[in-house]
Design an enzyme around this catalytic site. Structure first.
Site, PDB file in Angstrom:
ATOM      1  CE  LYS A  28       8.999 -21.250 -24.905  1.00 48.68           C
ATOM      2  NZ  LYS A  28       8.205 -19.967 -24.965  1.00 48.68           N
ATOM      3  CD1 TRP A  33      12.398 -14.710 -35.796  1.00 50.31           C
ATOM      4  CD2 TRP A  33      13.340 -16.737 -35.619  1.00 50.31           C
ATOM      5  NE1 TRP A  33      13.529 -14.725 -36.585  1.00 50.31           N
ATOM      6  CE2 TRP A  33      14.119 -15.961 -36.491  1.00 50.31           C
ATOM      7  CE3 TRP A  33      13.738 -18.059 -35.353  1.00 50.31           C
ATOM      8  CZ2 TRP A  33      15.272 -16.451 -37.106  1.00 50.31           C
ATOM      9  CZ3 TRP A  33      14.888 -18.547 -35.955  1.00 50.31           C
ATOM     10  CH2 TRP A  33      15.646 -17.751 -36.824  1.00 50.31           C
ATOM     11  CG  HIS A  95       0.846 -24.072 -29.093  1.00 45.33           C
ATOM     12  ND1 HIS A  95       1.932 -23.797 -29.881  1.00 45.33           N
ATOM     13  CD2 HIS A  95       0.854 -23.136 -28.112  1.00 45.33           C
ATOM     14  CE1 HIS A  95       2.569 -22.736 -29.403  1.00 45.33           C
ATOM     15  NE2 HIS A  95       1.938 -22.317 -28.346  1.00 45.33           N
ATOM     16  CB  SER A 125      13.107 -23.927 -25.406  1.00 43.75           C
ATOM     17  OG  SER A 125      12.545 -22.656 -25.492  1.00 43.75           O
TER      18      SER A 125
HETATM   19  P1  A3P Z   1      15.259 -20.769 -26.202  1.00 39.02           P
HETATM   20  O1  A3P Z   1      14.472 -20.969 -24.957  1.00 39.02           O
HETATM   21  O2  A3P Z   1      16.023 -21.984 -26.613  1.00 39.02           O
HETATM   22  O3  A3P Z   1      16.120 -19.567 -26.173  1.00 39.02           O
HETATM   23  P2  A3P Z   1       8.289 -19.999 -28.940  1.00 39.02           P
HETATM   24  O4  A3P Z   1       8.307 -18.655 -29.547  1.00 39.02           O
HETATM   25  O5  A3P Z   1       7.652 -21.012 -29.840  1.00 39.02           O
HETATM   26  O6  A3P Z   1       7.724 -19.961 -27.571  1.00 39.02           O
HETATM   27  O7  A3P Z   1       9.806 -20.473 -28.833  1.00 39.02           O
HETATM   28  C1  A3P Z   1      10.672 -19.834 -27.926  1.00 39.02           C
HETATM   29  C2  A3P Z   1      12.093 -20.111 -28.345  1.00 39.02           C
HETATM   30  O8  A3P Z   1      12.406 -19.342 -29.518  1.00 39.02           O
HETATM   31  C3  A3P Z   1      13.079 -19.652 -27.271  1.00 39.02           C
HETATM   32  O9  A3P Z   1      14.216 -20.517 -27.386  1.00 39.02           O
HETATM   33  C4  A3P Z   1      13.400 -18.246 -27.725  1.00 39.02           C
HETATM   34  O10 A3P Z   1      14.577 -17.709 -27.178  1.00 39.02           O
HETATM   35  C5  A3P Z   1      13.502 -18.458 -29.228  1.00 39.02           C
HETATM   36  N1  A3P Z   1      13.320 -17.210 -29.976  1.00 39.02           N
HETATM   37  C6  A3P Z   1      12.418 -16.227 -29.747  1.00 39.02           C
HETATM   38  N2  A3P Z   1      12.555 -15.250 -30.639  1.00 39.02           N
HETATM   39  C7  A3P Z   1      13.569 -15.612 -31.457  1.00 39.02           C
HETATM   40  C8  A3P Z   1      14.191 -14.989 -32.586  1.00 39.02           C
HETATM   41  N3  A3P Z   1      13.803 -13.812 -33.017  1.00 39.02           N
HETATM   42  N4  A3P Z   1      15.203 -15.649 -33.181  1.00 39.02           N
HETATM   43  C9  A3P Z   1      15.612 -16.856 -32.750  1.00 39.02           C
HETATM   44  N5  A3P Z   1      15.060 -17.495 -31.680  1.00 39.02           N
HETATM   45  C10 A3P Z   1      14.053 -16.879 -31.047  1.00 39.02           C
END
Ligand code: A3P
Length: 292
Positions: A28, A33, A95, A125
Site C-alpha cells: 500500500k 503505480w 514485499h 490505505s
Molecule cells: P490509497 O489507498 O491511499 O488511495 P499499492 O499499489 O502499493 O497497493 O498502493 C496502493 C495505494 O496507491 C492506494 O492508496 C492507491 O489508491 C494508490 N495508487 C494506486 N495507483 C496510483 C496512481 N496511479 N497514482 C497515485 N496513487 C495510486
C-alpha cells in the site's frame, strides 16, 4: 498462512539474473503505480503509448509479484511456464524485507526500485484494502470488520504484513545509501509532487534514459498521464474482476492522495505515530512528508 509458504518457496528456489529489475515495497505504498511507470519505461520503444498493454491489463498482471503470483497457488492468469521465459529485463516485485531476500538478489548486479510512503497514509490505505478484501471474500457469518483503532495499535506494535513498517523501510534505505547503483529509494509523496522528474530518475537508474527527442515529443508526459490514478481508475480492465481469486482489481486504486490520514487519525493517534516515527527515523537521514 499461505503467504509464508510462498515466501519460503521464493527464498529457496528463486535465482536472480543481473538484468532483473525488482520493485520492492511494503504493501500500500504505491507499488501498483510504480509497476505501470516501470513497465511503460521499459517497453516504450516496442509499443506506442496509445497501444499500451496497460490499457487492457491491470498493472499487477504485467509486473508479477514473486510471492503472491509466481510462487503462489492462487495465481490465476496466464502463468509464465518458467521464470526464465519472461523477456529480459524481467520486471518483478516483492514485499519481502531486504534482509529476507534470496541471496542471489542480494549478490547479483540486478536493480531494485524501492517505494515507500509516509506511515500515516500507508496505514490508512492498508486498512481500506483489508476491509474491501474482508467484505468481499469472507462469509457473511464470519464477517468481523476490524476497527481502525485496533489496526492502528497493531501497526504501532509492528504487526503489519511484511512489517514491521520502519524496519522494512530502513532496511532498503540503508542499502540505497550503501549501494546506490543497486537500490533506488523512491517516496510516494515525491512521485505525487513531480512524477515526470522521478520517471526520469527511474529511467536513468535502469539504464534506459529518455532521449532529448523523446522528451521533446512528450513521451514522458504521455507515460505520466497514462499511469495517473485518474486514467487507471477509469479503464474497464481495472474496474471489474479480481486478481489471484481474492483481490478486487479496483481496490488497488482508491484515493491516491497525500494526507487522507487526517480523516482517520484522532489527536492522540497523531501524537503517538509522530513520536514513533521520530524515534525510529532519528539519525537515519530519512523523513516523510505528511501533507500535500
Ligand atoms: P490509497 O489507498 O491511499 O488511495 P499499492 O499499489 O502499493 O497497493 O498502493 C496502493 C495505494 O496507491 C492506494 O492508496 C492507491 O489508491 C494508490 N495508487 C494506486 N495507483 C496510483 C496512481 N496511479 N497514482 C497515485 N496513487 C495510486
Amino acid at each position: 498462512m499461505p503467504i509464508f509458504r510462498n515466501v519460503v518457496s521464493f527464498q529457496k528456489h528463486f535465482v536472480a539474473k543481473e538484468t532483473d529489475i525488482y520493485i520492492a515495497s511494503i504493501p500500500k505504498t504505491g507499488s501498483t503505480w510504480l509497476k505501470s511507470l516501470l513497465y511503460s519505461i521499459v517497453n516504450r520503444s516496442n509499443q506506442a503509448i496509445s497501444e499500451s498493454p496497460l490499457l487492457t491489463h491491470h498493472p499487477q498482471q504485467l509486473v508479477y509479484s514473486l510471492e503472491t503470483d509466481i510462487y503462489s497457488e492462487a495465481f490465476d492468469y496466464p502463468r509464465p511456464h518458467h521464470l526464465d521465459e519472461l523477456v529480459s529485463p524481467r520486471l518483478l516485485s516483492t514485499h519481502v524485507p531486504y534482509t529476507s531476500l534470496p541471496e542471489s538478489i542480494k549478490t547479483s548486479d540486478c536493480r531494485i526500485l524501492y517505494i515507500c510512503r509516509n506511515p500515516f497514509d500507508t496505514l490508512v490505505s492498508s486498512y481500506h484494502f483489508h476491509i474491501a478484501y474482508i467484505k468481499n471474500f469472507i462469509n457473511k457469518e464470519d464477517l468481523v470488520i476490524p476497527s481502525f483503532e485496533d489496526t492502528f495499535e497493531d501497526f504501532c506494535e509492528g504487526i503489519i504484513l511484511f512489517g514491521p513498517f520502519f524496519e522494512h523501510v530502513l532496511g532498503y534505505w540503508k542499502m540505497s545509501l550503501e549501494q546506490p547503483d543497486k537500490v533506488l529509494f523512491l517516496k510516494y509523496e515525491d512521485l505525487k509532487e513531480d512524477p515526470a522528474y522521478h520517471l526520469k530518475r527511474v529511467a536513468d537508474f535502469i539504464g534506459m534514459s529518455f532521449s532529448p527527442q523523446e522528451e521533446s515529443e512528450g513521451v514522458i508526459k504521455q507515460i505520466v498521464d497514462l499511469c495517473s490514478i485518474k486514467t487507471m481508475k477509469e479503464l474497464d480492465v481495472n474496474k471489474n474482476g479480481v486478481i489471484n481469486k481474492f483481490f478486487e482489481k479496483k481496490s488497488y486504486f482508491r484515493k491516491g492522495e497525500i494526507g487522507d490520514w487526517t480523516n482517520h487519525f484522532t489527536p492522540s493517534m497523531v501524537e503517538r505515530m509522530t513520536k514513533l516515527m521520530e524515534e525510529k527515523l532519528e539519525g537515519t537521514g530519512l523523513s516523510f512528508k505528511l501533507l500535500a
